[in-house]
Write an enzyme that holds these catalytic residues in place. Structure first.
Site, PDB file in Angstrom:
ATOM      1  N   SER A   3     -11.547  22.282  -6.107  1.00 23.61           N
ATOM      2  CA  SER A   3     -10.536  22.548  -7.138  1.00 23.61           C
ATOM      3  C   SER A   3      -9.149  22.229  -6.582  1.00 23.61           C
ATOM      4  CB  SER A   3     -10.609  24.008  -7.603  1.00 23.61           C
ATOM      5  OG  SER A   3     -10.595  24.896  -6.499  1.00 23.61           O
ATOM      6  N   LYS A  51     -20.601  24.365   0.609  1.00 20.69           N
ATOM      7  CA  LYS A  51     -21.076  24.586  -0.763  1.00 20.69           C
ATOM      8  C   LYS A  51     -21.277  23.236  -1.427  1.00 20.69           C
ATOM      9  CE  LYS A  51     -18.315  26.060  -4.357  1.00 20.69           C
ATOM     10  NZ  LYS A  51     -18.499  24.963  -5.325  1.00 20.69           N
ATOM     11  N   GLU A  73     -21.500  29.529 -12.390  1.00 21.50           N
ATOM     12  CA  GLU A  73     -20.212  29.312 -13.068  1.00 21.50           C
ATOM     13  C   GLU A  73     -20.416  29.036 -14.550  1.00 21.50           C
ATOM     14  OE1 GLU A  73     -17.495  26.502 -11.269  1.00 21.50           O
ATOM     15  OE2 GLU A  73     -16.146  26.585 -13.010  1.00 21.50           O
TER      16      GLU A  73
END
Ligand code: KIV
Length: 276
Positions: free
Chosen positions: A47, A115, A184
């Site tokens: 992000s 991740k 998510e």
């Protein structure tokens, strides 16, 4: 002082009363602040494409970008578990390349695990990275790297069929050796079922309060962005605080009330009037 949580300790949170928390972080100064707080984990997320680099999504972020940001976060937060995100294009070509890139991120950044996004399709990649000795956090549901395939940032798993696919994916990443999984942008009802059926802890973002752990993007929860997604709670209004501070500085500079006696060097230089 806070003690860094370990992979076995994260696994052991499953079903317990403590809800571990994670926040995104991309730089040394903010890492120091997180390290002083009660937050258990940091995600150096891709992000950062949006929050640090001004991109529209995460797809342009490179492995070098991730290593650059993650290594400075690791330096600032020695007592906080740090997860480094594998960016798009670094694990979708071949298993060998995925392991090579995971090794590079893990070794060069000093993060505690990596991740990656994806469910059943990514299970062989997760298995190979875990076999190489790197702990893997999986990420399913609304996976931002696949936003183009999903037609945007849309809530996933809303039909029974899609919910079953996500539950299958959650089981596949667990079976492949992931020690935790981020859920998510999925309905709370589905996140609760996945959390109940898995033996590894789930970490929710836009997935309700039933997950074993929670994660948020720092810029969103600190209120640095005016618009935030529905699932975000703003715990501060830094947007207003920062702009008010900038404007006050401009005002006082123009009024010549800053710097004042206390914020300048007041040494007296004899004969200064003789300078030519
Ligand atoms: O990159 C990121 O910040 C993430 C979170 C949204 C989980 O993957």
């Amino acid at each position: 002082m806070k003690k860094k949580i370990t992979v076995p300790e994260i696994r052991a949170l499953k079903g317990g009363s403590k809800v571990a928390t994670m926040i995104t972080c991309y730089d040394y100064t903010n890492a120091k602040l997180v390290d002083e707080s009660d937050i258990d984990m940091i995600l150096v997320g891709d992000s950062l494409g949006m929050t640090m680099l001004g991109y529209h999504g995460t797809v342009g972020v490179t492995l070098d970008d991730m290593i650059y940001h993650a290594k400075h976060v690791v330096k600032g937060a020695p007592n906080t578990f740090v997860i480094g995100d594998m960016p798009f294009g670094t694990y979708n070509v071949s298993i060998e390349e995925a392991v090579r890139n995971a090794n590079k991120l893990f070794m060069e950044s000093g993060c505690d695990c990596i991740k990656l996004e994806g469910g059943s399709d990514m299970a062989p990649v997760i298995k190979a990275i875990v076999k190489a000795g790197i702990p893997v956090c999986a990420h399913i549901g609304l996976t931002p790297q696949s936003a183009a395939m999903m037609g945007g940032f849309k809530v996933q798993g809303k039909s029974l069929e899609a919910a079953q696919e996500l539950l299958d994916s959650a089981r596949a990443v667990e079976e492949a050796g992931a020690f935790m999984v981020v859920l998510e942008g999925i309905p709370k009802m589905l996140a609760d079922v996945i959390t109940e059926k898995l033996s590894i802890p789930t970490m929710g973002i836009g997935a309700g309060a039933g997950c074993d752990m929670q994660v948020l993007v720092a810029q969103d929860m600190l209120g640095m962005n005016e618009w935030v997604p529905k699932f975000v709670k703003k715990y501060a209004d830094l947007h207003k605080i920062i702009i008010d501070a900038y404007n006050q500085y401009v005002k006082e500079s123009n009024e010549r009330t800053f710097p004042d006696h206390d914020t300048q060097y007041n040494a007296v230089i004899e004969g200064i009037e003789n300078l030519k």
